[in-house]
Design a protein around this motif. Sequence first.
Motif, PDB file in Angstrom:
ATOM      1  N   PRO A   1      77.572  37.524  18.474  1.00  0.00           N
ATOM      2  CA  PRO A   1      77.716  38.973  18.593  1.00  0.00           C
ATOM      3  C   PRO A   1      79.184  39.408  18.547  1.00  0.00           C
ATOM      4  O   PRO A   1      80.083  38.594  18.748  1.00  0.00           O
ATOM      5  N   TYR A   2      79.371  40.682  18.281  1.00  0.00           N
ATOM      6  CA  TYR A   2      80.710  41.262  18.194  1.00  0.00           C
ATOM      7  C   TYR A   2      81.452  41.040  19.512  1.00  0.00           C
ATOM      8  O   TYR A   2      80.931  41.322  20.584  1.00  0.00           O
ATOM      9  N   GLY A   3      82.669  40.530  19.411  1.00  0.00           N
ATOM     10  CA  GLY A   3      83.462  40.235  20.597  1.00  0.00           C
ATOM     11  C   GLY A   3      83.735  38.759  20.784  1.00  0.00           C
ATOM     12  O   GLY A   3      84.572  38.387  21.619  1.00  0.00           O
ATOM     13  N   LEU A   4      83.052  37.905  19.999  1.00  0.00           N
ATOM     14  CA  LEU A   4      83.387  36.486  20.027  1.00  0.00           C
ATOM     15  C   LEU A   4      84.758  36.273  19.384  1.00  0.00           C
ATOM     16  O   LEU A   4      85.165  37.014  18.484  1.00  0.00           O
TER      17      LEU A   4
ATOM     18  N   ALA B   1      80.901  28.896  29.621  1.00  0.00           N
ATOM     19  CA  ALA B   1      79.796  28.042  29.195  1.00  0.00           C
ATOM     20  C   ALA B   1      78.716  28.883  28.545  1.00  0.00           C
ATOM     21  O   ALA B   1      78.242  29.875  29.125  1.00  0.00           O
ATOM     22  N   ALA B   2      78.313  28.514  27.320  1.00  0.00           N
ATOM     23  CA  ALA B   2      77.214  29.187  26.638  1.00  0.00           C
ATOM     24  C   ALA B   2      75.881  28.660  27.175  1.00  0.00           C
ATOM     25  O   ALA B   2      75.819  27.638  27.864  1.00  0.00           O
ATOM     26  N   ALA B   3      74.813  29.370  26.831  1.00  0.00           N
ATOM     27  CA  ALA B   3      73.487  29.004  27.341  1.00  0.00           C
ATOM     28  C   ALA B   3      73.068  27.606  26.894  1.00  0.00           C
ATOM     29  O   ALA B   3      72.327  26.914  27.613  1.00  0.00           O
ATOM     30  N   ASP B   4      73.539  27.164  25.719  1.00  0.00           N
ATOM     31  CA  ASP B   4      73.151  25.843  25.221  1.00  0.00           C
ATOM     32  C   ASP B   4      74.085  24.731  25.701  1.00  0.00           C
ATOM     33  O   ASP B   4      73.971  23.587  25.269  1.00  0.00           O
ATOM     34  N   GLY B   5      75.013  25.088  26.583  1.00  0.00           N
ATOM     35  CA  GLY B   5      75.929  24.097  27.120  1.00  0.00           C
ATOM     36  C   GLY B   5      77.229  23.959  26.368  1.00  0.00           C
ATOM     37  O   GLY B   5      78.149  23.261  26.821  1.00  0.00           O
ATOM     38  N   SER B   6      77.350  24.600  25.217  1.00  0.00           N
ATOM     39  CA  SER B   6      78.598  24.567  24.461  1.00  0.00           C
ATOM     40  C   SER B   6      79.608  25.529  25.082  1.00  0.00           C
ATOM     41  O   SER B   6      79.284  26.284  26.007  1.00  0.00           O
ATOM     42  N   THR B   7      80.822  25.516  24.558  1.00  0.00           N
ATOM     43  CA  THR B   7      81.856  26.420  25.055  1.00  0.00           C
ATOM     44  C   THR B   7      81.854  27.708  24.248  1.00  0.00           C
ATOM     45  O   THR B   7      81.850  27.677  23.013  1.00  0.00           O
ATOM     46  N   ARG B   8      81.839  28.805  24.945  1.00  0.00           N
ATOM     47  CA  ARG B   8      81.859  30.136  24.327  1.00  0.00           C
ATOM     48  C   ARG B   8      83.265  30.699  24.460  1.00  0.00           C
ATOM     49  O   ARG B   8      83.855  30.691  25.541  1.00  0.00           O
ATOM     50  N   TYR B   9      83.808  31.192  23.356  1.00  0.00           N
ATOM     51  CA  TYR B   9      85.125  31.838  23.362  1.00  0.00           C
ATOM     52  C   TYR B   9      84.928  33.302  22.979  1.00  0.00           C
ATOM     53  O   TYR B   9      84.336  33.603  21.939  1.00  0.00           O
ATOM     54  N   ALA B  10      85.419  34.204  23.824  1.00  0.00           N
ATOM     55  CA  ALA B  10      85.175  35.626  23.565  1.00  0.00           C
ATOM     56  C   ALA B  10      86.248  36.473  24.241  1.00  0.00           C
ATOM     57  O   ALA B  10      86.943  36.031  25.169  1.00  0.00           O
ATOM     58  N   TYR B  11      86.362  37.705  23.756  1.00  0.00           N
ATOM     59  CA  TYR B  11      87.287  38.667  24.346  1.00  0.00           C
ATOM     60  C   TYR B  11      86.578  39.394  25.487  1.00  0.00           C
ATOM     61  O   TYR B  11      86.317  40.598  25.435  1.00  0.00           O
ATOM     62  N   ASP B  12      86.265  38.622  26.503  1.00  0.00           N
ATOM     63  CA  ASP B  12      85.548  39.125  27.666  1.00  0.00           C
ATOM     64  C   ASP B  12      86.529  39.608  28.726  1.00  0.00           C
ATOM     65  O   ASP B  12      87.641  39.071  28.844  1.00  0.00           O
ATOM     66  N   PRO B  13      86.106  40.557  29.556  1.00  0.00           N
ATOM     67  CA  PRO B  13      86.890  40.862  30.758  1.00  0.00           C
ATOM     68  C   PRO B  13      86.865  39.662  31.705  1.00  0.00           C
ATOM     69  O   PRO B  13      86.023  38.766  31.556  1.00  0.00           O
ATOM     70  N   PRO B  14      87.758  39.604  32.688  1.00  0.00           N
ATOM     71  CA  PRO B  14      87.707  38.514  33.667  1.00  0.00           C
ATOM     72  C   PRO B  14      86.363  38.498  34.382  1.00  0.00           C
ATOM     73  O   PRO B  14      85.725  39.532  34.574  1.00  0.00           O
ATOM     74  N   GLY B  15      85.922  37.320  34.771  1.00  0.00           N
ATOM     75  CA  GLY B  15      84.653  37.194  35.476  1.00  0.00           C
ATOM     76  C   GLY B  15      84.421  35.761  35.908  1.00  0.00           C
ATOM     77  O   GLY B  15      85.134  34.840  35.470  1.00  0.00           O
ATOM     78  N   PRO B  16      83.437  35.535  36.760  1.00  0.00           N
ATOM     79  CA  PRO B  16      83.132  34.189  37.226  1.00  0.00           C
ATOM     80  C   PRO B  16      82.826  33.248  36.055  1.00  0.00           C
ATOM     81  O   PRO B  16      82.095  33.605  35.130  1.00  0.00           O
ATOM     82  N   GLY B  17      83.419  32.073  36.082  1.00  0.00           N
ATOM     83  CA  GLY B  17      83.177  31.091  35.042  1.00  0.00           C
ATOM     84  C   GLY B  17      83.961  31.316  33.770  1.00  0.00           C
ATOM     85  O   GLY B  17      83.800  30.570  32.804  1.00  0.00           O
ATOM     86  N   ARG B  18      84.811  32.327  33.737  1.00  0.00           N
ATOM     87  CA  ARG B  18      85.603  32.617  32.544  1.00  0.00           C
ATOM     88  C   ARG B  18      87.061  32.214  32.780  1.00  0.00           C
ATOM     89  O   ARG B  18      87.659  32.581  33.789  1.00  0.00           O
ATOM     90  N   THR B  19      87.617  31.483  31.830  1.00  0.00           N
ATOM     91  CA  THR B  19      88.964  30.953  31.956  1.00  0.00           C
ATOM     92  C   THR B  19      89.825  31.442  30.804  1.00  0.00           C
ATOM     93  O   THR B  19      89.413  31.364  29.644  1.00  0.00           O
ATOM     94  N   GLN B  20      91.005  31.930  31.124  1.00  0.00           N
ATOM     95  CA  GLN B  20      91.922  32.354  30.071  1.00  0.00           C
ATOM     96  C   GLN B  20      92.288  31.147  29.205  1.00  0.00           C
ATOM     97  O   GLN B  20      92.744  30.125  29.709  1.00  0.00           O
ATOM     98  N   TYR B  21      92.089  31.312  27.880  1.00  0.00           N
ATOM     99  CA  TYR B  21      92.330  30.208  26.951  1.00  0.00           C
ATOM    100  C   TYR B  21      93.527  30.482  26.061  1.00  0.00           C
ATOM    101  O   TYR B  21      94.511  29.743  26.080  1.00  0.00           O
TER     102      TYR B  21
END
Length: 439
Positions: free
Chosen positions: A54-57, A334-354
């Motif tokens: 989806p848009y934002g990855l 962490a994506a639902a399938d266990g892979s790593t998800r990279y996205a322009y997300d706001p800060p949140g639990p489980g999200r690490t600045q990359y």
Amino acid sequence: MTGFESGLRIDRRSVLIGATGAVGLAGLPASGAVAATAVTPVRHHPPSWPDLEPYGLADTRLDLWPREDNSFILPLELRPRDEERGQVWIRDTYVNCFVVDDRPIYVATGTSRVPGLDKAAPWNDGVFVWVSPSLRGPWRLVDTTGIRPGAEKGKVWSPEFTAENRQGRTVVAPWQEYWYDDRFGKRGQVWAPELHYVRGTWYIVACMGDHSRKVGSFMLVSEGGIEGPYRLVEGNLEKPFGDPVPGGPPVVEPGAYHHIDGGLFAEDDTAWLVLHNDHYARFRDDMEDIVPTTNLPAFRQTPYSPEPYLEGAQVFKHDGRYYLLHAAWNRSSAAADGSTRYAYDPPGPGRTQYQYDAILAVSDSFEGPYSRRWTAGVGAGHNNIFTDRGGSLWATFFRNPNAGYWADPARIADAAVPGVVRLERAGDEGSRLYIQRRA
């Protein structure tokens, strides 16, 4: 950089009409004649990549990283503070090329730090400028010794320069001066300067940072050459541009936070102030202030959902189109399938600045609407885009040392650098810009 900003023009579209071909057609017999029309050849650009869904990855492919084959670190002249490191420490690297007296001049500046501190906080000591006849150098600190004999060479403005204020001429406003408190001690710093050459005059647009009395964007105008002396424009004598806005980190005093990281875009007879949090304003014709308005207008964009905090906004024009550039933190999770998800997300639990990425959107007008954004460069956020003397597109980068990939102790020595990387055009019309990808 177009119009009355006297730089190397970005619009370099050449229209080739086959004149000899038209003559040849005219000489054909009537039965075989065809209408002679001007033909603009089709330019061939490498294909753009499909948008991620989806848009934002965030696109993290190594093709979009500054690498040895598409980038290099500018060999800026060292200051005494740089000698131990052997390289200039800089954030928010800004580079541009202007034509002055029919000769190209390359300029470089950025956010600096003082000896003894590992970052540009809670104070720093001003704006340094380097110049060069070519992108590869030699890069020299601009000669300020004729203005301030005995002072540090290359420093064109600083909160230290309060003694230069005169009646009717302000160099440092009270809200820009250093101040002190029990928690941080000395406070106040200048961030993200840009240099512009408009109608034969040098301007610096910069921002007083989070530890300043008032936080926000301001502009200086030179009364001489690129070395100055610079003074503050009338619109910033009491405060930064615009009115206070909500937000800002806890270290900012209540009511002190304004629109930050201002930049300048000039076209024809108009100049615009471009601001970090999605807004813009038109400068008065005399460039001493922005045109007053109740609320600053905002660019019409295609936002992410949810929209993260975006930084370092810049607008530039290339081949008739307007590009809106932002810096955004690419966060891993962490994506639902266990892979790593990279996205322009706001800060949140489980999200690490990359990585601190450069994202772009394109429009047919300055105000927008702008297209969906795409990843233009991995780890190249808070930068600018410029053309060299030959018309090639470049972007700057600095490798953010505050968090993420470049904050790792194994890499921190290679962070905060004055880097430049080639760009390429892609897509059927060449409107998609990326860091130059591998062949």
